[in-house]
Write an enzyme that holds these catalytic residues in place. Structure first.
Site, short mmCIF file in Angstrom:
data_model
loop_
_atom_site.label_atom_id
_atom_site.label_comp_id
_atom_site.label_asym_id
_atom_site.label_seq_id
_atom_site.Cartn_x
_atom_site.Cartn_y
_atom_site.Cartn_z
N ASP A 178 -0.39 9.95 -9.42
CA ASP A 178 0.82 9.33 -9.95
C ASP A 178 0.88 7.86 -9.56
OD1 ASP A 178 3.43 9.53 -11.30
OD2 ASP A 178 4.27 9.10 -9.32
N THR A 188 0.65 11.37 -4.79
CA THR A 188 1.96 10.90 -5.27
C THR A 188 2.58 9.97 -4.23
OG1 THR A 188 2.98 12.93 -4.38
CG2 THR A 188 2.47 12.90 -6.74
N PHE A 228 9.27 9.92 -8.90
CA PHE A 228 10.65 9.75 -8.43
C PHE A 228 11.68 9.90 -9.54
CE2 PHE A 228 9.86 5.76 -10.45
CZ PHE A 228 11.09 5.26 -10.81
N ARG A 274 0.97 6.46 -2.16
CA ARG A 274 0.66 5.07 -2.45
C ARG A 274 -0.78 4.97 -2.96
NH1 ARG A 274 5.15 4.32 -2.96
NH2 ARG A 274 6.61 3.06 -1.75
N GLU A 317 -2.05 -0.74 -9.66
CA GLU A 317 -1.15 -0.35 -10.75
C GLU A 317 -0.19 -1.46 -11.18
OE1 GLU A 317 2.74 1.74 -8.85
OE2 GLU A 317 0.90 2.88 -8.61
N LYS A 363 9.58 14.36 4.74
CA LYS A 363 10.50 15.20 3.96
C LYS A 363 9.86 15.73 2.67
CE LYS A 363 14.76 13.03 5.62
NZ LYS A 363 15.97 12.25 5.23
N ILE A 364 9.17 14.84 1.96
CA ILE A 364 8.54 15.25 0.70
C ILE A 364 7.48 16.32 0.96
CG2 ILE A 364 7.07 14.50 -1.21
CD1 ILE A 364 8.50 11.74 -0.95
N HIS A 396 3.45 6.58 -12.15
CA HIS A 396 4.38 6.39 -11.03
C HIS A 396 5.77 6.90 -11.39
CE1 HIS A 396 4.77 3.83 -7.17
NE2 HIS A 396 5.70 4.77 -7.18
N GLN A 397 5.81 8.13 -11.92
CA GLN A 397 7.06 8.71 -12.39
C GLN A 397 7.58 9.83 -11.50
OE1 GLN A 397 5.15 10.44 -16.10
NE2 GLN A 397 6.56 12.11 -15.66
#
Length: 329
Positions: free
Chosen positions: A257, A231, A297, A233, A262, A152-153, A294-295
């Site tokens: 991201d 963006t 979302f 994993r 992390e 979807k992304i 990791h922003q």
């Protein structure tokens, strides 16, 4: 239900408190791991995020505490030992799609910011430096983007990139030919994608087959000056190989991201300390690397969906209903 909520941030509490009307939630700032799992004793369920460690030992402790459900407030579940969870009959539920637009739009923001040096220009003009030296980018129009994974992304990313006039090559072991025709992109092999793409963006899940899908071998096949965007994993990229590619200038840009190690840094403030992770510190030293924490979302819509879906998952479990979002091994 009494829920132990781990790795809590201010935005978590804000949105879960907004949508919760039936459960008792205790918010813990620490991540769930073998050292903190005792905090879950006396609760009926736990709620975790991407950097919590749902290991064999943690699951065994949860079972000892009569906790039979772990709710991930994220889509990924690579931090969960699913085999042990199944053996212990602990249900694992997740939020499979909180806002594909949020992550897709952040992907585009990274591409545009890195290409046109918006971050550098912003810092310069804040100090009254209005020179243009070193700010040259390239037109996206007419260039080729390689998209790995077409969920979807990725399909939203492709739609936006097509709007810029880009050609899009895609790789997915399960191609969506209907969307390929609708959005006018072409499925191809990984080797062909590496060879012909100006920008490569990663949108596949992290599995044993995709871990380090970007490595020395794949980088060697890429165009000189390629832009790599992740963006998805962190462990989709072998970070040391990425650094070597940046040093040799084979890779012209990297926008990240996520980062494979992390867990010790992202979502926290280390501005008054020295980063002891030499690989992360080296990444941050490149002027052609853009890292966000990791922003991707992090939008109001996504946070609302995460809270609503997670609470729905708990409702289904509590009422012995079919678990819509259960992760099945």
């Amino acid at each position: 239900m009494k829920i132990a909520f781990f790795d809590t941030k201010k935005y978590d509490k804000k949105y879960f408190d907004k949508y919760n009307s039936t459960h008792i939630i205790k918010y813990f700032e620490m991540k769930l791991n073998i050292d903190s799992v005792t905090l879950a004793k006396g609760y009926d369920a736990v709620c975790v995020f991407v950097n919590d460690e749902i290991t064999k030992e943690v699951l065994e402790k949860l079972k000892e505490f009569n906790i039979n459900i772990v709710a991930l407030r994220c889509a990924g579940f690579n931090n969960v030992n699913l085999k042990i969870a199944k053996a212990l009959d602990i249900k694992i539920v997740r939020v499979p799609a909180y806002s594909p637009y949020a992550v897709a739009e952040h992907t585009i923001a990274l591409i545009l910011t890195l290409n046109r040096k918006i971050h550098k220009s912003y810092l310069r003009t804040r100090e009254a430096n209005f020179t243009l030296s070193g700010l040259t980018g390239f037109d996206l129009n007419g260039k080729t983007a390689g998209i790995i994974g077409t969920g979807k992304i990725a399909l939203i990313v492709i739609k936006i990139l097509k709007g810029f006039g880009m050609k899009v090559l895609a790789y997915d072991p399960y191609p969506n030919q209907e969307k390929s025709k609708e959005l006018d992109f072409e499925y191809t092999t990984l080797n062909n994608l590496y060879k012909n793409s100006n920008i490569i963006s990663l949108h596949c899940p992290l599995t044993k087959d995709t871990k380090y899908i970007i490595n020395k071998n794949s980088i060697d096949k890429m165009k000189d000056g390629v832009m790599i965007v992740n963006t998805g994993r962190g462990a989709l990229i072998n970070t040391q190989d990425l650094i070597n590619g940046l040093k040799s200038q084979k890779i012209g840009y990297a926008a990240l991201d996520v980062y494979e190690e992390e867990g010790d840094y992202f979502f926290e403030d280390y501005s008054d300390t020295i980063i002891s992770d030499d690989i992360l510190a080296r990444l941050l030293s490149f002027n052609n690397v853009l890292v966000t924490s990791h922003q991707a979302f992090l939008t109001e819509e996504a946070l609302s969906n995460i809270a609503e879906t997670t609470l729905k998952n708990f409702f289904e479990f509590e009422n012995d209903l079919s678990l819509t979002n259960e992760v099945i091994l």
